[in-house]
Design a protein around this motif. Structure first.
Motif, mmCIF file in Angstrom:
data_model
loop_
_atom_site.group_PDB
_atom_site.id
_atom_site.type_symbol
_atom_site.label_atom_id
_atom_site.label_comp_id
_atom_site.label_asym_id
_atom_site.label_seq_id
_atom_site.Cartn_x
_atom_site.Cartn_y
_atom_site.Cartn_z
ATOM 1 N N ALA A 97 -5.113 -35.594 -29.493
ATOM 2 C CA ALA A 97 -3.718 -35.996 -29.681
ATOM 3 C C ALA A 97 -3.131 -36.625 -28.417
ATOM 4 C CB ALA A 97 -2.884 -34.791 -30.109
ATOM 5 N N LEU A 98 -3.500 -36.092 -27.251
ATOM 6 C CA LEU A 98 -2.925 -36.592 -26.001
ATOM 7 C C LEU A 98 -3.867 -37.511 -25.234
ATOM 8 C CD1 LEU A 98 -1.191 -33.306 -24.758
ATOM 9 C CD2 LEU A 98 -0.228 -35.169 -26.120
ATOM 10 N N GLY A 99 -5.123 -37.602 -25.654
ATOM 11 C CA GLY A 99 -6.045 -38.550 -25.046
ATOM 12 C C GLY A 99 -6.590 -38.157 -23.696
ATOM 13 N N VAL A 100 -6.573 -36.865 -23.379
ATOM 14 C CA VAL A 100 -7.122 -36.413 -22.093
ATOM 15 C C VAL A 100 -8.647 -36.428 -22.185
ATOM 16 C CG1 VAL A 100 -7.169 -34.547 -20.389
ATOM 17 C CG2 VAL A 100 -5.100 -34.949 -21.762
ATOM 18 N N ASP A 101 -9.300 -36.884 -21.119
ATOM 19 C CA ASP A 101 -10.761 -36.936 -21.096
ATOM 20 C C ASP A 101 -11.342 -35.528 -21.229
ATOM 21 O OD1 ASP A 101 -13.346 -38.455 -20.376
ATOM 22 O OD2 ASP A 101 -13.323 -36.802 -18.937
ATOM 23 N N PRO A 102 -12.358 -35.343 -22.098
ATOM 24 C CA PRO A 102 -12.920 -33.996 -22.287
ATOM 25 C C PRO A 102 -13.426 -33.366 -21.003
ATOM 26 C CG PRO A 102 -13.687 -35.466 -24.019
ATOM 27 C CD PRO A 102 -12.954 -36.316 -23.026
ATOM 28 N N PHE A 103 -14.068 -34.154 -20.136
ATOM 29 C CA PHE A 103 -14.566 -33.589 -18.884
ATOM 30 C C PHE A 103 -13.416 -33.123 -17.995
ATOM 31 C CE2 PHE A 103 -18.867 -36.073 -18.815
ATOM 32 C CZ PHE A 103 -19.243 -35.388 -19.961
ATOM 33 N N THR A 104 -12.322 -33.855 -17.993
ATOM 34 C CA THR A 104 -11.149 -33.435 -17.219
ATOM 35 C C THR A 104 -10.627 -32.105 -17.728
ATOM 36 O OG1 THR A 104 -10.531 -35.731 -16.781
ATOM 37 C CG2 THR A 104 -8.809 -34.072 -16.532
ATOM 38 N N VAL A 105 -10.609 -31.937 -19.038
ATOM 39 C CA VAL A 105 -10.130 -30.684 -19.628
ATOM 40 C C VAL A 105 -11.004 -29.513 -19.190
ATOM 41 C CG1 VAL A 105 -9.799 -29.415 -21.786
ATOM 42 C CG2 VAL A 105 -9.064 -31.802 -21.612
ATOM 43 N N VAL A 106 -12.319 -29.649 -19.326
ATOM 44 C CA VAL A 106 -13.186 -28.508 -19.067
ATOM 45 C C VAL A 106 -13.381 -28.222 -17.581
ATOM 46 C CG1 VAL A 106 -14.406 -28.760 -21.254
ATOM 47 C CG2 VAL A 106 -15.318 -29.878 -19.220
ATOM 48 N N VAL A 107 -13.101 -29.186 -16.724
ATOM 49 C CA VAL A 107 -13.233 -28.953 -15.280
ATOM 50 C C VAL A 107 -11.954 -28.361 -14.692
ATOM 51 C CG1 VAL A 107 -13.490 -30.066 -13.018
ATOM 52 C CG2 VAL A 107 -15.020 -30.683 -14.899
ATOM 53 N N PHE A 108 -10.791 -28.878 -15.095
ATOM 54 C CA PHE A 108 -9.546 -28.515 -14.416
ATOM 55 C C PHE A 108 -8.703 -27.483 -15.164
ATOM 56 C CE2 PHE A 108 -10.594 -32.698 -12.668
ATOM 57 C CZ PHE A 108 -10.491 -32.434 -11.311
ATOM 58 N N LEU A 109 -8.805 -27.421 -16.484
ATOM 59 C CA LEU A 109 -7.966 -26.464 -17.208
ATOM 60 C C LEU A 109 -8.333 -25.009 -16.924
ATOM 61 C CD1 LEU A 109 -5.636 -26.102 -19.167
ATOM 62 C CD2 LEU A 109 -7.272 -26.294 -21.070
ATOM 63 N N PRO A 110 -9.627 -24.629 -16.887
ATOM 64 C CA PRO A 110 -9.938 -23.215 -16.628
ATOM 65 C C PRO A 110 -9.354 -22.673 -15.329
ATOM 66 C CG PRO A 110 -11.863 -24.334 -17.503
ATOM 67 C CD PRO A 110 -10.847 -25.403 -17.216
ATOM 68 N N PRO A 111 -9.525 -23.347 -14.161
ATOM 69 C CA PRO A 111 -8.933 -22.767 -12.947
ATOM 70 C C PRO A 111 -7.411 -22.727 -12.975
ATOM 71 C CG PRO A 111 -9.891 -24.923 -12.474
ATOM 72 C CD PRO A 111 -10.341 -24.532 -13.834
ATOM 73 N N LEU A 112 -6.781 -23.700 -13.636
ATOM 74 C CA LEU A 112 -5.319 -23.689 -13.713
ATOM 75 C C LEU A 112 -4.827 -22.493 -14.521
ATOM 76 C CD1 LEU A 112 -4.526 -27.489 -14.227
ATOM 77 C CD2 LEU A 112 -4.329 -26.141 -12.138
ATOM 78 N N ILE A 113 -5.489 -22.207 -15.636
ATOM 79 C CA ILE A 113 -5.118 -21.022 -16.419
ATOM 80 C C ILE A 113 -5.429 -19.748 -15.634
ATOM 81 C CG2 ILE A 113 -5.548 -19.748 -18.541
ATOM 82 C CD1 ILE A 113 -3.982 -22.343 -18.913
ATOM 83 N N ALA A 114 -6.564 -19.760 -14.907
ATOM 84 C CA ALA A 114 -6.932 -18.579 -14.115
ATOM 85 C C ALA A 114 -5.879 -18.279 -13.050
ATOM 86 C CB ALA A 114 -8.297 -18.793 -13.463
#
Length: 531
Positions: A97-114
């Motif tokens: 829906a937002l067009g974020v690159d999948p690799f960007t999601v899996v690299v940066f989202l986990p530490p941000l949530i952590a």
């Protein structure tokens, strides 16, 4: 007032004054521990695994945001979709829906949530009504306890990161509901419990016995036990309703056995899991402290956590001890869930047990200067071991295998290839980090991918047997025969094989083998019985 009481009062007053600053500094330290790996890895590609999660999200989006029945490409015949889906809906929205690159999601989202777990943990320590010193030590422990970040910050740690955040807020709500008779706190707990079950299988399994224990404790101490029992039954019922879109759809499609078989099958079975809390007592590293380092580098963590368990039992803080035991018994997922009670138990051991004991002995045997030197020495020893175990964990991430950009390029070539049929069956040989991403990026069925296969125990056993056979092969004929012996009778059969394995395995003597695609990292081989 005794000297001990006066010292405690002065310490409490100082901590009250400096508490906000100390908390901010510890959150910064914890955030750094959760971000520093980004300087040690190639952030343009996934850090370890995570392809299966991206495929979950892709199938959800492709199914008009309804739960898919199966996930293609992973194992022969695909996987039943029985995983708690909420995180994958979030990923689907970000990517599709937002067009974020999948690799960007899996690299940066986990530490941000952590990172969000750190201020949340501060709120939890307040809700548990811990003393100021215990709150600070618990936060310091949670900030640097390896299992609080080692899994949640990796690309395949998306569920763990969200799960740890949800777990903390469920415990906050449980503490409030335990102390309050209001229906508002009860319904908040029920809602968060249901959401937790939608996020992580560990929470789906682990929160049930925990809430039974907490509810039973509340009923036992209550004057109107019937009313309190009804209240907790309503909490459970509402949580069940909140999570119903997940469990009801899965049971309708795959039957209830998909849940029980997975729980019993994971990590050697439930009986093995129940012994997991005793791991350090038999010479095994504590799962809470050291998922990636050695036993001895975390000996302080192991000792403090188990001293905290003893302290909790002797002071009748049964719920603290039982929370640790319950989470420790959860197969696989318990290694990060147990972090929360472990940090609290370690802090209790230190602030309510060891420090008063050492201070009492020192007052009777040492003069003031020697006491100060002793205190400084103990503090340095603890800090060195705690920081050292975290540093060793982070340093170990350098050695963790990552897929390379060339791997990604080759898999994308396979996905776009007209010469490799969409129905082709692949075996990935000796490229461990690639095998989990291969089905997602190459869009081809992979026979020997074990990730996610716990949802199909019989297929998981067949995959393990296949990988064991392949590991002992010396030529390409052996790989082809191993697949056929285990009823993977595909002809032709395709291999994605790393350069090292390609040079190690002898050429096929009874088969036709041809290289279809290749680059500097790996090659795609087509094996067939055609002459």
């Amino acid at each position: 007032m005794s000297e001990t009481s006066a010292n405690e009062s002065r310490l409490t007053a100082r901590l009250d004054r400096w508490y906000p600053l100390i908390v901010i500094l510890l959150i910064i330290v914890g955030a750094a521990a959760r971000l520093i790996h980004l300087t040690l890895i190639d952030a343009s590609v996934p850090f370890t695994l995570g392809g299966l999660y991206v495929e979950f999200a892709q199938q959800i989006a492709a199914n008009a945001y309804r739960l898919p029945a199966t996930i293609p490409f992973y194992t022969d015949g695909g996987l039943p979709f029985a995983y708690p889906p909420l995180v994958f809906y979030a990923i689907a929205v970000l990517i599709h829906a937002l067009g974020v690159d999948p690799f960007t999601v899996v690299v940066f989202l986990p530490p941000l949530i952590a990172i969000l777990t750190l201020p949340s943990f501060v709120i939890l320590t307040r809700q548990l009504e811990l003393s100021r010193p215990t709150q600070i030590v618990a936060l310091a422990g949670f900030a640097l306890l390896p299992s609080a970040f080692a899994e949640p910050i990796t690309s395949d740690g998306l569920v763990e990161a969200f799960g740890l955040l949800a777990l903390i807020w469920v415990l906050i709500a449980a503490a409030r509901a335990y102390r309050s008779d209001s229906w508002r706190t009860a319904l908040i707990l029920a809602g968060l419990w249901g959401v937790g079950a939608l996020i992580s299988p560990g929470l789906a399994y682990g929160l049930i016995p925990l809430m039974i224990v907490v509810g039973a404790a509340d009923v036992i101490r209550a004057q109107d036990r019937g009313w309190v029992l009804r209240r907790w039954l309503v909490i459970g019922a509402v949580a069940l309703i909140v999570a119903a879109p997940y469990w009801l759809a899965v049971i309708t499609t795959h039957g209830p056995g998909v849940f029980t078989a997975t729980l019993i099958n994971e990590q050697g079975g439930l009986s093995t899991s129940l012994l997991r809390p005793l791991a350090p007592l038999v010479g095994v590293s504590n799962p809470a402290a050291l998922p990636t380092t050695t036993f001895w580098s975390g000996v302080v963590w192991n000792g403090l956590i188990y001293l905290g368990l003893i302290y909790a039992l002797f002071t009748r803080r049964w719920l603290f001890a039982l929370t640790y035991v319950i989470f420790s018994a959860i197969p696989r997922e318990g290694s990060w869930m147990v972090t929360v009670p472990a940090a609290v138990l370690a802090a209790l051991a230190l602030t309510r047990g060891l420090i008063p004991l050492i201070n009492g002995w020192a007052r009777d045997h040492l003069h003031r200067r020697a006491r100060r030197l002793l205190s400084a020495g103990v503090a340095l020893l603890l800090a060195a071991n705690i920081v050292g175990s975290a540093a060793l964990t982070l340093d170990g991430m350098r050695a963790r295998a990552q897929i390379r950009p060339a791997h990604v390029a080759l898999m994308q070539q396979i996905a776009a290839s007209d010469t490799i049929p969409a129905a082709a069956r692949f075996i990935v040989v000796d490229i461990e980090p690639v095998i989990e991403w291969f089905p997602q990026l190459a869009r081809r069925t992979t026979l020997n991918v074990r990730f996610g296969a716990e949802w199909r125990p019989d297929e998981q056993a067949r995959i393990n047997a296949l990988n064991g056979r392949i590991g002992g092969c010396r030529d390409l004929d052996c790989v082809f025969q191993a697949a056929h012996d285990l009823a993977y009778a595909y002809d032709p059969l395709y291999l994605l094989i790393g350069r090292a394995a390609l040079s190690r395995l002898e050429p096929a003597s009874t088969l036709r083998a041809e290289i279809v695609l290749e680059n500097e990292t790996a090659a795609v081989l087509r094996l067939s019985s055609e002459s």
